[in-house]
Design a protein around this motif. Structure first.
Motif, PDB file in Angstrom:
ATOM      1  N   VAL A 175     -50.818   2.366  54.454  1.00 54.31           N
ATOM      2  CA  VAL A 175     -50.723   3.652  54.971  1.00 54.31           C
ATOM      3  C   VAL A 175     -49.449   4.382  54.161  1.00 54.31           C
ATOM      4  O   VAL A 175     -49.610   5.647  54.050  1.00 54.31           O
ATOM      5  N   ARG A 176     -48.539   3.660  53.658  1.00 57.33           N
ATOM      6  CA  ARG A 176     -47.443   4.319  53.077  1.00 57.33           C
ATOM      7  C   ARG A 176     -47.871   4.933  51.651  1.00 57.33           C
ATOM      8  O   ARG A 176     -47.402   5.833  51.080  1.00 57.33           O
ATOM      9  N   GLU A 177     -48.537   3.971  50.875  1.00 55.44           N
ATOM     10  CA  GLU A 177     -49.040   4.171  49.670  1.00 55.44           C
ATOM     11  C   GLU A 177     -50.042   5.469  49.547  1.00 55.44           C
ATOM     12  O   GLU A 177     -50.043   6.320  48.715  1.00 55.44           O
ATOM     13  N   THR A 178     -50.754   5.376  50.484  1.00 49.61           N
ATOM     14  CA  THR A 178     -52.143   6.310  50.349  1.00 49.61           C
ATOM     15  C   THR A 178     -52.044   7.569  51.185  1.00 49.61           C
ATOM     16  O   THR A 178     -52.689   8.603  51.046  1.00 49.61           O
ATOM     17  N   GLY A 179     -51.000   7.686  52.126  1.00 47.04           N
ATOM     18  CA  GLY A 179     -51.050   8.596  53.255  1.00 47.04           C
ATOM     19  C   GLY A 179     -52.306   8.841  54.294  1.00 47.04           C
ATOM     20  O   GLY A 179     -52.398   9.392  54.808  1.00 47.04           O
ATOM     21  N   CYS A 180     -53.090   7.704  54.341  1.00 48.39           N
ATOM     22  CA  CYS A 180     -54.086   7.668  55.227  1.00 48.39           C
ATOM     23  C   CYS A 180     -53.081   7.288  56.665  1.00 48.39           C
ATOM     24  O   CYS A 180     -52.025   6.949  56.788  1.00 48.39           O
ATOM     25  N   GLY A 181     -54.015   7.607  57.789  1.00 47.84           N
ATOM     26  CA  GLY A 181     -53.564   7.045  59.145  1.00 47.84           C
ATOM     27  C   GLY A 181     -54.062   5.761  59.504  1.00 47.84           C
ATOM     28  O   GLY A 181     -54.876   5.137  58.826  1.00 47.84           O
ATOM     29  N   LEU A 182     -53.662   5.280  60.893  1.00 48.25           N
ATOM     30  CA  LEU A 182     -53.935   4.077  61.341  1.00 48.25           C
ATOM     31  C   LEU A 182     -54.700   4.376  62.420  1.00 48.25           C
ATOM     32  O   LEU A 182     -54.542   5.356  63.328  1.00 48.25           O
ATOM     33  N   LEU A 183     -55.979   3.611  62.612  1.00 48.61           N
ATOM     34  CA  LEU A 183     -56.859   3.535  63.825  1.00 48.61           C
ATOM     35  C   LEU A 183     -56.381   2.530  64.474  1.00 48.61           C
ATOM     36  O   LEU A 183     -56.933   1.425  63.758  1.00 48.61           O
ATOM     37  N   LEU A 184     -55.666   2.246  65.329  1.00 49.01           N
ATOM     38  CA  LEU A 184     -55.062   1.066  66.185  1.00 49.01           C
ATOM     39  C   LEU A 184     -56.348   0.776  67.179  1.00 49.01           C
ATOM     40  O   LEU A 184     -56.459   1.013  68.347  1.00 49.01           O
ATOM     41  N   ASP A 185     -56.802  -0.347  66.803  1.00 47.77           N
ATOM     42  CA  ASP A 185     -57.879  -1.005  67.798  1.00 47.77           C
ATOM     43  C   ASP A 185     -57.204  -2.216  68.396  1.00 47.77           C
ATOM     44  O   ASP A 185     -56.720  -3.004  68.040  1.00 47.77           O
ATOM     45  N   ILE A 186     -56.875  -1.860  69.831  1.00 45.79           N
ATOM     46  CA  ILE A 186     -55.994  -2.765  70.463  1.00 45.79           C
ATOM     47  C   ILE A 186     -56.774  -3.855  70.779  1.00 45.79           C
ATOM     48  O   ILE A 186     -56.090  -5.198  70.900  1.00 45.79           O
ATOM     49  N   ASN A 187     -58.324  -4.035  71.001  1.00 48.26           N
ATOM     50  CA  ASN A 187     -58.952  -5.005  71.128  1.00 48.26           C
ATOM     51  C   ASN A 187     -58.636  -6.033  70.167  1.00 48.26           C
ATOM     52  O   ASN A 187     -58.847  -7.296  70.150  1.00 48.26           O
ATOM     53  N   ASN A 188     -59.047  -5.375  68.867  1.00 50.57           N
ATOM     54  CA  ASN A 188     -58.870  -6.335  67.517  1.00 50.57           C
ATOM     55  C   ASN A 188     -57.648  -7.118  67.416  1.00 50.57           C
ATOM     56  O   ASN A 188     -57.410  -8.082  66.973  1.00 50.57           O
ATOM     57  N   VAL A 189     -56.322  -6.512  67.960  1.00 49.54           N
ATOM     58  CA  VAL A 189     -55.256  -7.024  68.153  1.00 49.54           C
ATOM     59  C   VAL A 189     -55.121  -7.933  68.942  1.00 49.54           C
ATOM     60  O   VAL A 189     -54.632  -9.226  68.601  1.00 49.54           O
ATOM     61  N   HIS A 190     -55.734  -7.951  70.027  1.00 48.71           N
ATOM     62  CA  HIS A 190     -55.855  -9.159  71.088  1.00 48.71           C
ATOM     63  C   HIS A 190     -56.654 -10.259  70.526  1.00 48.71           C
ATOM     64  O   HIS A 190     -56.111 -11.445  70.570  1.00 48.71           O
ATOM     65  N   VAL A 191     -57.795  -9.821  69.982  1.00 46.76           N
ATOM     66  CA  VAL A 191     -58.753 -10.849  69.539  1.00 46.76           C
ATOM     67  C   VAL A 191     -58.001 -11.774  68.390  1.00 46.76           C
ATOM     68  O   VAL A 191     -58.060 -12.977  68.327  1.00 46.76           O
ATOM     69  N   ALA A 192     -57.533 -11.010  67.216  1.00 47.71           N
ATOM     70  CA  ALA A 192     -56.978 -11.642  66.193  1.00 47.71           C
ATOM     71  C   ALA A 192     -55.839 -12.654  66.601  1.00 47.71           C
ATOM     72  O   ALA A 192     -55.470 -13.555  66.038  1.00 47.71           O
ATOM     73  N   CYS A 193     -54.875 -11.744  67.274  1.00 47.70           N
ATOM     74  CA  CYS A 193     -53.622 -12.583  67.479  1.00 47.70           C
ATOM     75  C   CYS A 193     -53.759 -13.822  68.300  1.00 47.70           C
ATOM     76  O   CYS A 193     -53.030 -14.691  68.267  1.00 47.70           O
ATOM     77  N   THR A 194     -55.017 -13.635  69.397  1.00 44.42           N
ATOM     78  CA  THR A 194     -55.290 -15.114  70.095  1.00 44.42           C
ATOM     79  C   THR A 194     -55.739 -16.042  69.192  1.00 44.42           C
ATOM     80  O   THR A 194     -55.463 -17.154  69.281  1.00 44.42           O
TER      81      THR A 194
END
Length: 298
Positions: A175-194
């Motif tokens: 994000v810092r290098e390219t200037g793109c933004g973040l689509l924050l998928d909350i379900n993906n966070v929960h799935v991956a972290c679990t």
């Protein structure tokens, strides 16, 4: 970051409202146009509309005239070793130019290899070499499209031994290098972290939250790995789980209100059911708006 992206506004056209939206499904085309439900926005998968005409465009043109639009790509394969498919990118640009969506997003993943398309979004190793390649891919995509994109954090089921940084560090660097933004998928966070026995809130705190342009919420399926440990699958075929709602509330306390999509790609319920689930997110967003207003006047 390329000079061109510095000159491109973060969003073209009108800004996406900080409301809840749902995915646009053919099952609901007629009902949407008949009743015009009070929904914040609709989101489509780009690849379903990469044709010149037909019923999908017939309905989308009419629905777009009433609602903000987010276009979500699933086929650019930004993490693949090969360069982005230029024909696919050209079709994507035609679509974006045609509908001028408020937001455009893609995945941090790969799904192509030697001309073959794979029916999955596969993870990448978090190394300096991969980082340079992904940043080059994103720079090319943004320059070709003439707009910023949002990059979605992945739902993952394995980790690479050769990774030299965490996923949050990798995403932050992109994000810092390219200037793109973040689509924050909350379900993906929960799935991956679990799946990886990590703390979801710690993960979110490590992300570049100032760049979040959209949030996704979805349902997951539950399985077990060969050792009997929980294994969550990002299935998009069920209602949002209580754990994901709680994580969403905690995230909004950090980011403030953000446009939020309720994803459902399987077991599609009625339009009324989807709108009711979006209304739950809308209530949480509204409480954050009130909280932000109270802080300004304190």
């Amino acid at each position: 970051m390329s000079d061109l992206i510095h000159s491109i506004p973060a969003r073209l056209g009108n800004a996406m409202p900080e409301r809840a939206g749902i995915g646009l499904k053919p099952d609901h085309f007629d009902m949407i146009l008949e009743f015009l439900p009070d929904i914040g926005f609709f989101e489509i998968h780009a690849e379903n509309y990469m044709v010149d005409g037909g019923p999908f465009h017939f309905y989308l043109e009419r629905i777009r005239s009433h609602y903000p639009l987010s276009i979500h790509g699933v086929g650019l394969s930004i993490g693949a070793q090969a360069p982005v498919d230029e024909q696919h990118l050209n079709r994507l640009k035609i679509l974006l130019d045609r509908y001028q969506p408020e937001l455009f997003s893609e995945h941090l993943a790969w799904s192509t290899h030697q001309g073959h398309y794979l029916n999955d979004l596969l993870p990448v190793p978090y190394t300096q070499k991969t980082l340079r390649h992904v940043c080059e891919q994103i720079d090319h995509v943004q320059n070709r499209l003439g707009r910023r994109m949002l990059l979605e954090n992945p739902a993952t089921y394995l980790e690479f031994n050769q990774s030299s940084m965490s996923e949050a560090e990798f995403i932050t660097a992109i994000v810092r290098e390219t200037g793109c933004g973040l689509l924050l998928d909350i379900n993906n966070v929960h799935v991956a972290c679990t799946n990886h026995n990590q703390n979801s809130l710690n993960y979110i705190h490590a992300l570049p939250l100032d760049t979040v342009g959209e949030i996704h919420l979805a349902g997951f399926a539950t399985d077990h790995d060969s050792d009997g440990a929980p294994l969550l699958i990002d299935s998009h075929d069920a209602e949002v789980a209580p754990q994901v709602w709680s994580l969403y509330q905690a995230t909004l306390a950090l980011t403030g209100p953000r446009p939020t999509l309720l994803e459902r790609d399987g077991n599609i319920p009625s339009l009324e059911t989807l709108c009711a689930e979006a209304n739950l997110a809308e209530q949480i967003l509204l409480s954050q708006h009130h909280s932000k207003g109270e802080q300004r006047h304190a």
